[in-house]
Write an enzyme that holds these catalytic residues in place. Structure first.
Site, short mmCIF file in Angstrom:
data_model
loop_
_atom_site.label_atom_id
_atom_site.label_comp_id
_atom_site.label_asym_id
_atom_site.label_seq_id
_atom_site.Cartn_x
_atom_site.Cartn_y
_atom_site.Cartn_z
N GLY A 11 -18.11 134.38 -50.16
CA GLY A 11 -19.55 134.61 -50.00
C GLY A 11 -20.28 133.36 -49.54
O GLY A 11 -21.29 133.44 -48.83
N ASN A 12 -19.72 132.19 -49.89
CA ASN A 12 -20.38 130.94 -49.49
C ASN A 12 -20.07 130.55 -48.04
O ASN A 12 -20.56 129.55 -47.55
CB ASN A 12 -20.05 129.79 -50.46
CG ASN A 12 -18.57 129.50 -50.53
OD1 ASN A 12 -17.79 130.07 -49.77
ND2 ASN A 12 -18.18 128.63 -51.43
N LYS A 131 -17.84 133.06 -63.91
CA LYS A 131 -18.00 133.25 -62.46
C LYS A 131 -19.37 132.77 -61.99
O LYS A 131 -20.41 133.36 -62.33
CB LYS A 131 -17.84 134.74 -62.14
CG LYS A 131 -18.02 135.09 -60.69
CD LYS A 131 -16.87 134.57 -59.86
CE LYS A 131 -17.19 134.56 -58.39
NZ LYS A 131 -16.27 133.73 -57.62
N LYS A 217 -12.91 137.33 -56.07
CA LYS A 217 -12.43 138.05 -54.88
C LYS A 217 -11.02 137.63 -54.46
O LYS A 217 -10.30 138.43 -53.86
CB LYS A 217 -13.41 137.94 -53.72
CG LYS A 217 -13.61 136.56 -53.16
CD LYS A 217 -13.12 136.39 -51.77
CE LYS A 217 -13.16 134.96 -51.30
NZ LYS A 217 -13.27 133.84 -52.18
N LYS A 279 -6.33 129.83 -56.05
CA LYS A 279 -5.87 130.31 -54.73
C LYS A 279 -4.34 130.16 -54.64
O LYS A 279 -3.65 131.02 -54.08
CB LYS A 279 -6.56 129.54 -53.60
CG LYS A 279 -8.07 129.79 -53.57
CD LYS A 279 -8.73 129.08 -52.42
CE LYS A 279 -10.24 129.00 -52.57
NZ LYS A 279 -10.93 130.26 -52.77
N1 LIG Z 1 -16.79 137.68 -56.01
C1 LIG Z 1 -16.44 136.45 -55.54
O1 LIG Z 1 -15.39 135.88 -55.92
O2 LIG Z 1 -17.34 135.90 -54.67
P1 LIG Z 1 -17.29 134.43 -54.01
O3 LIG Z 1 -15.95 134.25 -53.37
O4 LIG Z 1 -18.42 134.44 -53.02
O5 LIG Z 1 -17.53 133.46 -55.13
#
Ligand SMILES: NC(=O)OP(=O)(O)O
Length: 317
Positions: A11-12, A131, A217, A279
């Site tokens: 998202g970033n 989170k 995510k 990751k």
């Molecule tokens: N849901 C989630 O992990 O979003 P980001 O990757 O944007 O933090």
């Protein structure tokens, strides 16, 4: 048979800073992302694109909280905010990618799928929010917000400031995997699992209800990649290659590494918790389940990385 690549975009990568939260800023970032995805499609890959929503879901929740101060506007639960970000970001990615493919003369359909992910109702992470979502705050801003909202929790995030944190349960099952498979079989590019999926818990036999949380995510994307028997998992991040001795004079960027080497580097503490470590763990998890290759790189470098020209590639042997 074309290889199936599941790609996770943070998202970033779409909201890159507090100053870049407008839809116009997001669309500019998305244009660069879809151009790279189009390059990969031209290379002949089947693609499932997932995305994060950390900055966006925090913004959506804040908007809902502020609006709910008016007595005629009801609050929106966090699960619904996640669903809203799936729709909003999915729309932007879908439209951007369709336009990009049209301009290139490529006849390929793109679809965004609302995706739910089952989590355990008794997941211990519900009582320990981790989170980060939304904007970054200074220490002073955080202190003011904590006084106004004593139930809010914050964490320092990557040296960029403080962010609000919410519960992040472990994803157990992607509930729309069969639909994604059908769409892939029909030749669609599928945008799915936005924000790690809408978190739901079992509420009776085959009945579900949404819960207030945001799923990581990368964890959810790994689960989906396994469920789809994907060939390649591509995890995007802020660095072109994973490094050992990161930030030290003997820093070394990694090209191709085996799972054994990856585990050794992990045990030597080269990958920071809450940053590269999840990751790496997700990568090993995917490969242990039979995946062929994991690529870790920036969204910009994906087209070169898929051709093995850059990025870190983790393989079993
Ligand atoms: N849901 C989630 O992990 O979003 P980001 O990757 O944007 O933090």
């Amino acid at each position: 048979m074309n290889e199936l690549v599941v790609i996770a975009i943070g998202g970033n990568s779409i909201i890159t800073s507090n100053e870049q939260q407008s839809i116009q800023h997001q669309e500019k970032a998305i244009q660069a992302i879809v151009s790279n995805i189009a390059d990969m499609l031209e290379g002949g890959y089947n693609i499932v694109l997932t995305h994060g929503n950390g900055p966006q879901v925090g913004l959506d929740l804040r908007r809902a909280e502020v609006a709910s101060q008016y007595e005629d506007i009801p609050i929106v639960p966090l699960a619904n905010c996640v669903a809203n970000t799936q729709g909003g970001i999915g729309y932007q990615l879908q439209q951007g990618l369709v336009n990009e493919l049209t301009q290139r003369g490529i006849n390929k359909q793109v679809i965004t799928l609302i995706t739910r992910v089952e989590v355990a109702a008794d997941d211990i992470n519900f009582s320990n929010p981790t989170k980060p979502i939304g904007a970054f705050f200074s220490e002073q801003q955080r202190d003011v917000l904590m006084q106004e909202h004593p139930d809010w929790k914050f964490v320092e995030d990557s040296g960029r400031g403080y962010r609000r944190v919410v519960a992040s349960p472990v994803p157990v099952k992607v509930l729309e995997t069969d639909a994604i498979t059908s769409l892939l079989d029909r030749g669609f590019v599928v945008i799915a699992l936005g924000g790690g999926g809408i978190p739901v818990v079992q509420d009776g036999d085959h009945l579900y209800r949404g819960v207030d949380a945001v799923i990581d995510k990368d964890l959810a994307t790994t689960l989906l990649a396994k469920e789809l028997n994907a060939d390649i998992l591509a995890i995007t991040t802020g660095v072109e290659k994973v490094c050992i001795n990161f930030g030290k004079p003997n820093q070394q960027a990694l090209g191709q590494i085996t799972t054994d080497e990856t585990r050794r580097y992990m045990s030597e503490g080269h990958f920071p918790a809450g940053s590269m470590l999840p990751k790496i763990e997700a990568s090993l998890n995917f490969l242990a389940a039979g995946g062929n290759r994991v690529i870790i790189t920036t969204p910009e470098k994906l087209p070169q990385a898929i051709k093995r020209e850059t990025g870190t590639h983790i393989v079993t042997v």
